[in-house]
Design a protein around this motif. Sequence first.
Motif, mmCIF file in Angstrom:
data_model
loop_
_atom_site.group_PDB
_atom_site.id
_atom_site.type_symbol
_atom_site.label_atom_id
_atom_site.label_comp_id
_atom_site.label_asym_id
_atom_site.label_seq_id
_atom_site.Cartn_x
_atom_site.Cartn_y
_atom_site.Cartn_z
ATOM 1 N N ASP A 150 114.493 -40.233 9.839
ATOM 2 C CA ASP A 150 115.866 -40.169 10.356
ATOM 3 C C ASP A 150 116.772 -41.099 9.553
ATOM 4 O O ASP A 150 116.377 -42.219 9.232
ATOM 5 N N ASP B 117 122.494 -44.089 11.160
ATOM 6 C CA ASP B 117 122.487 -45.534 11.368
ATOM 7 C C ASP B 117 123.716 -46.111 12.053
ATOM 8 O O ASP B 117 123.762 -47.296 12.334
ATOM 9 N N ILE B 118 124.715 -45.297 12.343
ATOM 10 C CA ILE B 118 125.939 -45.849 12.946
ATOM 11 C C ILE B 118 125.609 -46.491 14.294
ATOM 12 O O ILE B 118 125.979 -47.634 14.563
ATOM 13 N N LEU C 51 117.692 -37.468 15.825
ATOM 14 C CA LEU C 51 117.262 -36.080 15.668
ATOM 15 C C LEU C 51 116.115 -35.797 16.628
ATOM 16 O O LEU C 51 115.217 -36.630 16.786
ATOM 17 N N ALA D 80 120.892 -40.667 20.847
ATOM 18 C CA ALA D 80 121.465 -39.565 21.618
ATOM 19 C C ALA D 80 120.470 -38.554 22.226
ATOM 20 O O ALA D 80 120.667 -38.136 23.363
ATOM 21 N N PRO D 81 119.408 -38.142 21.498
ATOM 22 C CA PRO D 81 118.566 -37.096 22.111
ATOM 23 C C PRO D 81 117.572 -37.612 23.159
ATOM 24 O O PRO D 81 116.842 -36.828 23.748
ATOM 25 N N ARG E 272 120.815 -46.475 26.861
ATOM 26 C CA ARG E 272 121.672 -45.383 26.389
ATOM 27 C C ARG E 272 122.782 -45.891 25.472
ATOM 28 O O ARG E 272 123.334 -45.135 24.677
ATOM 29 N N HIS F 294 132.858 -48.912 9.284
ATOM 30 C CA HIS F 294 132.713 -47.884 10.315
ATOM 31 C C HIS F 294 133.673 -46.718 10.051
ATOM 32 O O HIS F 294 133.278 -45.558 10.050
ATOM 33 N N ASP G 70 132.730 -44.610 7.190
ATOM 34 C CA ASP G 70 131.641 -43.698 7.526
ATOM 35 C C ASP G 70 132.161 -42.494 8.318
ATOM 36 O O ASP G 70 131.816 -41.349 8.032
ATOM 37 N N SER H 221 111.433 -35.126 5.457
ATOM 38 C CA SER H 221 111.748 -34.878 6.866
ATOM 39 C C SER H 221 112.933 -33.916 7.004
ATOM 40 O O SER H 221 113.576 -33.858 8.046
ATOM 41 N N LEU I 90 115.941 -33.817 5.782
ATOM 42 C CA LEU I 90 117.344 -34.225 5.780
ATOM 43 C C LEU I 90 117.873 -34.160 4.354
ATOM 44 O O LEU I 90 117.105 -34.148 3.404
ATOM 45 N N LYS J 88 123.782 -38.375 2.214
ATOM 46 C CA LYS J 88 123.816 -38.258 3.675
ATOM 47 C C LYS J 88 124.983 -37.397 4.155
ATOM 48 O O LYS J 88 124.838 -36.627 5.096
ATOM 49 N N GLN K 86 124.650 -33.049 25.040
ATOM 50 C CA GLN K 86 125.305 -34.358 24.902
ATOM 51 C C GLN K 86 126.697 -34.364 25.530
ATOM 52 O O GLN K 86 127.708 -34.227 24.858
#
Lengths: 222, 247
Positions: free
Chosen positions: A112, A115-116, A162, A190-191, A207, B133, B136, B200, B202, B206, B231
């Motif tokens: 994964d 990283d935020i 993820l 999140a998941p 959370r 931040h 990003d 994996s 990805l 990024k 979500q």
Amino acid sequence: MSELIEKIGICVERGKVNKASPFPPDMKGLDGADEYTKLAIEAKTSADAILQACNDGMQRVGEKFGKNLVFVPELLMAAKAMHAVMAHLKPFFQSGTVKTKGTFILGTVAGDLHDIGKNLVSMVIEGNGWKVIDLGVDVKAPRFIQKISENPGCVVGLSALLTTTIANMANTIKEIKTTSPTTKVIVGGAPLTAGSAQEMGADGYARDPQAAVALLNSIGVS
Amino acid sequence: MKFNFPITELESDTFLIQPDSSVIDLSIDEIAEESGYERGMIPDYFRDIIAESIAQCRSISRPVCGYRILSVNKEHSSPESIAIGDIRFNCQKIVKARLNNADQVAIFSCTIGSEMETYASRCFEEGDAVKGHFADVIASAAVEFLTDLLHNHIAESILTQQLNVTNRFSPGYCGWPVSEQKTLFSFFPNDFCGIKVTDSSLMLPKKSTSGIIGIGSSVKREPYTCNRCSQKECTYRMYRASRSGGR
Ligand code: B1M
């Protein structure tokens, strides 16, 4: 003296780093965490009391974040103000006058790259008085295990965004628990849910960063 | 907005587009809303940082995107999968339902390069987490913007044949295993858009996206909907819904 302490707490909560910082707008031109901490130390305020004020300030902004009253940038400003305080407290940590609450080893699990969220968790936990070792993203189990052995009594935090990397998270926990059964591992991202965290053998689920702080403070150091 | 940049056809029906970074057109309000603030409620201090990062993004990013048009093998497809020749994408029911009437698909990938990532990391390292931040967030918005442009371009390029496009869907969304990113990239020439797929599944850099768009005479593009996603707290959910009229 207690007034200074209170001001430090408010500066951290509001993200007022120093006098030069124009943020937040209603505190423009006023002293910030940097100046008040300097004054507090000169006034022989105990480093512990200053640290507690910071923790309280971080706690309050964290709660606001949890209620969507402020957003990530405000949280980051608070962390920055906290860092300004910490710079003054460094000698007290070095001399052992004040101690960190413990060591927290954090990373985004193997596979994964997100990283935020992890970075936020790292800053808020550090702001709460923990020493944080951030191992970055795509961290494989052996790396966590190596760091755990170098930092006995630490707590580990795993992040994933993820669904596919949840399996890696479960495996990482398993490997950590095999080599170091007493090490506490908390998870977030999140998941995940409290249920899935429990199923994979984590000692806790958070959370958001504030929940992670609460969890860490309740787990404590072994 | 249209792409006014040369489009290279690498192989039959495989196109590569390298627009100038100034094509990335993001507004401060958009980024502020995406970060959770109601319109006009973001402090000026943050607005200035956003403006600086948008300018940085427009100057240092290296946007590249591309796509390949392929025919759907309806016989090999199922309610949970869509087949191209002998290869099946197990995109699951939600995605497949929206691709059902597609006779062709455009598979695509987009990236803005790694420059903004590096810039954001540097800001963090230098202790400016707020700037890092926003850099990003802006980089993420930029690759989404580029993907929107590509989506619109594909829609326009097939309009003359009286064909329409569906929404776009990505491996990893709506239960479609992200591992199928590898399958998706197997349809592209090597090093397509300069994107590497990790073990994996990805993508590196990024700030990249990939996915599939259905094409056909009886398909349509609908407002972006998040309501099937689990979500509920996601700020993107509210923001996207408000932007496209969906929920
Ligand atoms: C240890 O204790 C703790 C405690 C709490 C912890 C914790 C640890 N770790 C986190 N927390 C918690 O605290 C934080 C603060 O509150 C929170 O952290 P978060 O990280 O959740 O929150 C951050 C502050 C803000 N959130 C984020 O930054 C993520 C936002 C969403 C929208 C997102 C973004 C921005 C992006 N993405 Co991507 N993206 C999504 C995300 C959807 C979502 N709502 O989460 C997600 C993660 N993405 C997804 C996917 C599939 C993908 N993305 C992709 C691309 C992108 C962008 C480039 C557009 C962009 C940037 C990605 C990046 N890595 O930089 C692709 C992969 C990119 C790649 N390089 O391979 C791609 C694979 C899609 C594709 N094929 O193109 C989905 C994953 C699905 C899944 N569950 O498996 C996804 C959930 C979207 C969705 N609706 O399906 C909490 O979770």
